[in-house]
Each structure stands twice: as C-alpha cells, then as structure tokens.
Enzyme design. Sequence first.
Site, PDB file in Angstrom:
ATOM      1  N   ASP A 128       0.846  -1.195   0.000  1.00  0.00           N
ATOM      2  CA  ASP A 128       0.000   0.000   0.000  1.00  0.00           C
ATOM      3  C   ASP A 128       0.880   1.243   0.000  1.00  0.00           C
ATOM      4  OD1 ASP A 128      -3.294   0.111   0.718  1.00  0.00           O
ATOM      5  OD2 ASP A 128      -2.195   2.000   0.710  1.00  0.00           O
ATOM      6  N   LYS A 170      -1.651   3.702   6.887  1.00  0.00           N
ATOM      7  CA  LYS A 170      -2.078   2.290   6.881  1.00  0.00           C
ATOM      8  C   LYS A 170      -0.887   1.367   7.096  1.00  0.00           C
ATOM      9  CE  LYS A 170      -6.217   2.288   4.143  1.00  0.00           C
ATOM     10  NZ  LYS A 170      -6.873   2.137   2.885  1.00  0.00           N
ATOM     11  N   THR A 211     -13.399  -3.859  -8.575  1.00  0.00           N
ATOM     12  CA  THR A 211     -14.602  -3.853  -9.415  1.00  0.00           C
ATOM     13  C   THR A 211     -14.351  -2.915 -10.591  1.00  0.00           C
ATOM     14  OG1 THR A 211     -15.952  -4.225  -7.463  1.00  0.00           O
ATOM     15  CG2 THR A 211     -17.090  -3.372  -9.423  1.00  0.00           C
ATOM     16  N   LYS A 248     -20.073  -9.075 -11.536  1.00  0.00           N
ATOM     17  CA  LYS A 248     -19.934  -8.231 -10.344  1.00  0.00           C
ATOM     18  C   LYS A 248     -20.926  -7.065 -10.374  1.00  0.00           C
ATOM     19  CE  LYS A 248     -18.587  -6.253  -6.704  1.00  0.00           C
ATOM     20  NZ  LYS A 248     -18.971  -6.751  -5.400  1.00  0.00           N
ATOM     21  N   GLY A 298     -35.897   0.979   4.938  1.00  0.00           N
ATOM     22  CA  GLY A 298     -35.258   1.972   5.798  1.00  0.00           C
ATOM     23  C   GLY A 298     -34.746   3.176   5.043  1.00  0.00           C
ATOM     24  N   CYS A 356     -19.794   0.813  -2.418  1.00  0.00           N
ATOM     25  CA  CYS A 356     -20.002  -0.027  -3.604  1.00  0.00           C
ATOM     26  C   CYS A 356     -21.295   0.281  -4.375  1.00  0.00           C
ATOM     27  CB  CYS A 356     -19.979  -1.502  -3.205  1.00  0.00           C
ATOM     28  SG  CYS A 356     -18.335  -2.042  -2.721  1.00  0.00           S
TER      29      CYS A 356
HETATM   30  P1  NAD Z   1     -10.062   0.990  -0.316  1.00  0.00           P
HETATM   31  O1  NAD Z   1     -10.141   2.397  -0.734  1.00  0.00           O
HETATM   32  O2  NAD Z   1     -10.456   0.605   1.065  1.00  0.00           O
HETATM   33  O3  NAD Z   1      -8.566   0.449  -0.549  1.00  0.00           O
HETATM   34  C1  NAD Z   1      -7.814   0.684  -1.678  1.00  0.00           C
HETATM   35  C2  NAD Z   1      -6.351   0.760  -1.249  1.00  0.00           C
HETATM   36  O4  NAD Z   1      -5.503   0.767  -2.376  1.00  0.00           O
HETATM   37  C3  NAD Z   1      -6.012   2.014  -0.445  1.00  0.00           C
HETATM   38  O5  NAD Z   1      -5.463   1.626   0.799  1.00  0.00           O
HETATM   39  C4  NAD Z   1      -4.976   2.737  -1.313  1.00  0.00           C
HETATM   40  O6  NAD Z   1      -3.994   3.412  -0.541  1.00  0.00           O
HETATM   41  C5  NAD Z   1      -4.380   1.583  -2.082  1.00  0.00           C
HETATM   42  N1  NAD Z   1      -3.727   1.928  -3.344  1.00  0.00           N
HETATM   43  C6  NAD Z   1      -4.180   2.739  -4.341  1.00  0.00           C
HETATM   44  N2  NAD Z   1      -3.291   2.754  -5.350  1.00  0.00           N
HETATM   45  C7  NAD Z   1      -2.272   1.936  -5.006  1.00  0.00           C
HETATM   46  C8  NAD Z   1      -1.070   1.524  -5.643  1.00  0.00           C
HETATM   47  N3  NAD Z   1      -0.744   1.947  -6.868  1.00  0.00           N
HETATM   48  N4  NAD Z   1      -0.257   0.671  -4.994  1.00  0.00           N
HETATM   49  C9  NAD Z   1      -0.576   0.221  -3.754  1.00  0.00           C
HETATM   50  N5  NAD Z   1      -1.710   0.569  -3.104  1.00  0.00           N
HETATM   51  C10 NAD Z   1      -2.540   1.416  -3.723  1.00  0.00           C
HETATM   52  O7  NAD Z   1     -10.919   0.170  -1.376  1.00  0.00           O
HETATM   53  P2  NAD Z   1     -11.787  -1.165  -1.127  1.00  0.00           P
HETATM   54  O8  NAD Z   1     -13.050  -0.818  -0.444  1.00  0.00           O
HETATM   55  O9  NAD Z   1     -10.908  -2.217  -0.567  1.00  0.00           O
HETATM   56  O10 NAD Z   1     -12.155  -1.522  -2.635  1.00  0.00           O
HETATM   57  C11 NAD Z   1     -11.175  -1.970  -3.560  1.00  0.00           C
HETATM   58  C12 NAD Z   1     -11.881  -2.454  -4.796  1.00  0.00           C
HETATM   59  O11 NAD Z   1     -12.703  -3.591  -4.476  1.00  0.00           O
HETATM   60  C13 NAD Z   1     -12.826  -1.435  -5.442  1.00  0.00           C
HETATM   61  O12 NAD Z   1     -12.806  -1.611  -6.831  1.00  0.00           O
HETATM   62  C14 NAD Z   1     -14.186  -1.822  -4.887  1.00  0.00           C
HETATM   63  O13 NAD Z   1     -15.240  -1.449  -5.731  1.00  0.00           O
HETATM   64  C15 NAD Z   1     -14.058  -3.329  -4.835  1.00  0.00           C
HETATM   65  N6  NAD Z   1     -14.927  -3.978  -3.835  1.00  0.00           N
HETATM   66  C16 NAD Z   1     -15.087  -3.408  -2.610  1.00  0.00           C
HETATM   67  C17 NAD Z   1     -15.887  -4.045  -1.662  1.00  0.00           C
HETATM   68  C18 NAD Z   1     -16.112  -3.420  -0.315  1.00  0.00           C
HETATM   69  O14 NAD Z   1     -17.047  -3.847   0.378  1.00  0.00           O
HETATM   70  N7  NAD Z   1     -15.318  -2.465   0.122  1.00  0.00           N
HETATM   71  C19 NAD Z   1     -16.523  -5.264  -1.968  1.00  0.00           C
HETATM   72  C20 NAD Z   1     -16.302  -5.829  -3.224  1.00  0.00           C
HETATM   73  C21 NAD Z   1     -15.503  -5.168  -4.148  1.00  0.00           C
END
Ligand code: NAD
Length: 451
Positions: free
Chosen positions: A30, A35, A120, A224, A273, A280
């Site tokens: 990251d 973090k 996604t 998805k 609700g 998402c």
């Molecule tokens: P998030 O924002 O919590 O985490 C993304 C992380 O990626 C951040 O910590 C950021 O610092 C890091 N990052 C960005 N660019 C980077 C790079 N070049 N190198 C290293 N780290 C980098 O996002 P999330 O909620 O985990 O979602 C991630 C993906 O998964 C999205 O596409 C989201 O739509 C999908 N998704 C999320 C969920 C959910 O419930 N949160 C569920 C299914 C799918």
Amino acid sequence: MKVAVIGTGYVGLTTAVALAYLDHEVVGVDKDPRKLELLQAGKSPIHEKGLDELLQRNGHLRFTDDTAAAVADAQVVIIAVGTPSRPDGSADVSFVEAAAGEIAQGICGPGPVTVVVKSTVPVGTNQRVANVIRRVLEGRPDAPKVNFASNPEFLREGRALEETFYPDRVVIGAWEDEARVTMRRLYDRILSQSFTPPAPLPRPTTYQLPVLVATDPTSAEMIKYASNAFLALKISYINEIAGLCDRVGADVKEVATGMGLDRRIGPLFLGAGLGWGGSCFPKDTAALLSLAGEYGYTMPIVQAARDVNQRQRQVIVEKLQGALKVLRGRVVGVMGLAFKPGTDDVRDGPALELVRILQGLGAHVRVHDPCAAENARRELADVEVDFCADVYTMAEGADALVLATEWDEYRGLRLSRLVGLMKTPVLVDGRNLFEPEVARAAGLTYVGIGR
Ligand code: NAD
C-alpha cells in the site's frame, strides 16, 4: 504460493490476511503511510471481525510500499486498489492502470505470473491491464510469461473475512487455461474447505461448498456489476413497497417476511429503511449506467433503484417534519454513522447525507456511532455537528432521535431512560430496528418505515 496483493483496503487486506492464513506467502502493498505503519505493527487500519486476531499471529504475511520488490518473485499478483466514481458516474480505473504499470516494472521472476484484477472494474479493464503490462514487458527478452484473470470480490463489509473464507461462489474470468489452473490452486483450500476455521470465524453450520464459476473476463466483470445492481434494487424495491405500506396501513416487516419465505425471492436485502449507501452500491450502479450509456443503452430499472434510494433520505426528513412540524432550531440526534453495522466505513453513507440535510434545514445535529465516529469526523469536518460519547448523552434535551445504522448495541438501549432525558420523545426508526409496541409502551412517539 507466493502472492502479492496491491492495495490493502477493505478488500485487499481481507484477501491478504485470508490467503496468508491458508499458508500462502503473502506480501500486501500500500502507498498510504498511515495504513502501512499500523499494518507493520500488526494492527488493522479498518474494523472487521477477526482481522486484528489474524493479523497478529500470521507468519506468512508482511507489508511494504515497494510494489517492485513485492511482485519480483510472486506467482500471483492481485490488484485490489480503489475504483471510485468520476463526476460523470463512470468508474475511475486510473488506480488500477497505475498499479498495472508498477507491477510490470517489477515483474522479473522466472514466471509464469498470473495478474489478477479483484477491483470492481468496467468491462474491458482486464484487457487494458493486460495491454499495459505486455507493452512494458515487450522489450525485455528475460520477461516471464504473464497470464491474466478477473476475480471479482463479493464480500460484504462487516462480514468481510467470514465471506472470504466461506464465499457463495468464486468467479474466475480468464483467457488462458494456465491462469484458471493457477487460480484454482490459489483458492483450493477455500473451494474444498480443507482448512481449520480461524477461532473468531467458525464455519457456518449450514455452509455448503462454494461453486467455482469459470468464465471469460468480460462476463466476470459483468457478474460483479449485475450482482451489486440487483442487490441495490432489491432494497429499493422493498423501500418502494414500504412507502405504500405507510399509506395503506400494512407492516412492511411482515410483508418482507412473507415475501422472503419464497425461495425464488429469499429473505436477504429486504430491510426497508433509510436506503443503501457505502463504497459499492452507489458507485457501481452509477458505473453500470455510464457503461450502458456508452452503448446508447438505457437501464431504467437500475436508474429507478437509484432514484428510490435517494427519495428515502427525504422520507426520513418528512417523518421528522410530521412529528416535530418545525425542524429549524430543533435538536436531532442521529444514531449510527457507518453505512451499515459491523464496519467503520462511512463512505457514501446515508447517515452522513441525512446529517447534512438536517443541518441544512436548520436543525442542531448530534451524532453517535460505536465504531465509525473517527472516520465520520473527517467526512463531516465542514459541518457543524456534535459528536456524543453515548446515546444517553445525545438524548439529553433532544427533540428527536433518528436511528440510521442498526448497530446491535442500540438494541439494548433502555428506551424509558431515553424518554426521561429527551425534550420531546420522538424516535424515527430509520432501520425498523425496534418493535413499535415496545417503543410506544416505553413512552416514545415511535415512527418506523412502512409500519
Ligand atoms: P479501499 O479504498 O479501502 O482500498 C484501496 C487501497 O488501495 C487504499 O489503501 C490505497 O492506498 C491503495 N492503493 C491505491 N493505489 C495503489 C497503488 N498503486 N499501490 C498500492 N496501493 C494502492 O478500497 P476497497 O473498499 O478495498 O475496494 C477496492 C476495490 O474492491 C474497489 O474496486 C471496490 O469497488 C471493490 N470492492 C469493494 C468491496 C467493499 O465492500 N469495500 C466489496 C467488493 C468489491
């Protein structure tokens, strides 16, 4: 297997922790120094059941900000960075493409390497990632063979680890058989459930082995979006029904129970609700509409799901206006800020939107959340709002309380004590958490959604 996970947010961190628990050698990458500092100290930057415990005793997991070093000898590289909305609603895949470029610079092992897109992403993004990486590797005679796989994530925040260990299905979209075989190996112990469940996350008693859906990348990308949009419209549908229940005198909770017993419908995502939010559904439904627009295609059902959802915030305001008549100058306490219970995530949270609407209407807004207050404080930095340490403090002299997130903690509240503290004992139950008779017997003016 040697695995690098790029991006350690809700999805990446959960994936990294679970794969390391299953004895893969995992490096989480990251760029966010806050973090990384926490993770390197064995602490989770996010709130998810079991995460802290599994992070602390995991010899197969380490964290770095150095993508090149992390992917150097990896067999599998998983991209799990964010894909936020652009102002026009389309998905911003620039983080995915940037990560792909960094991965390409770092790949140097003997190979083959499988690059997996878990974020996604709209259709075609896996192809773009493949192009970005192939273009960098083209000029290198020592470049290993690289395969690609789309592996969308379906976890629910609040139950992220549980759903990673015990998924309903694992979707793999790939062009090459070699990538499919690698992915099957990666998830073998989840697919066969041949692992001892972690202590905080026992295997659900009725759990059945997950199905592996092997398909092409474009179909995987669509699965998805189609899934998330369907869940969003299921909630919007019950909210639309709730509006009619309010008018005809039916109880939407009874209606949802009666509907959900039909196996073709199912009981989940039928809670009326305040509506859906989070990181998402809002962005994924917007991205789906934007994608359709590129083809001159309209998706009126998905659009309606978004419209009904937006209306639900107003429904809460109207219920408050109905009970208090004038909102300006009133003290309103909002219970719950996380977009759902079990998480500290407030991104695109309906509670925060409600706070802004109420403040805009001149109410003095107080807020409480058992877990997400810190994140909410950052999001609401520009809004005049009082954060309260507990609900009883929030209720002192309040004109109304609104329940916005159905945290378990709120179930145990002593309602009669709230009545004694409030100026006018109005409770708008934005998640239908309480039983109306119980709340009314305690002395509250109870207002639910569709009941
Ligand atoms: P998030 O924002 O919590 O985490 C993304 C992380 O990626 C951040 O910590 C950021 O610092 C890091 N990052 C960005 N660019 C980077 C790079 N070049 N190198 C290293 N780290 C980098 O996002 P999330 O909620 O985990 O979602 C991630 C993906 O998964 C999205 O596409 C989201 O739509 C999908 N998704 C999320 C969920 C959910 O419930 N949160 C569920 C299914 C799918």
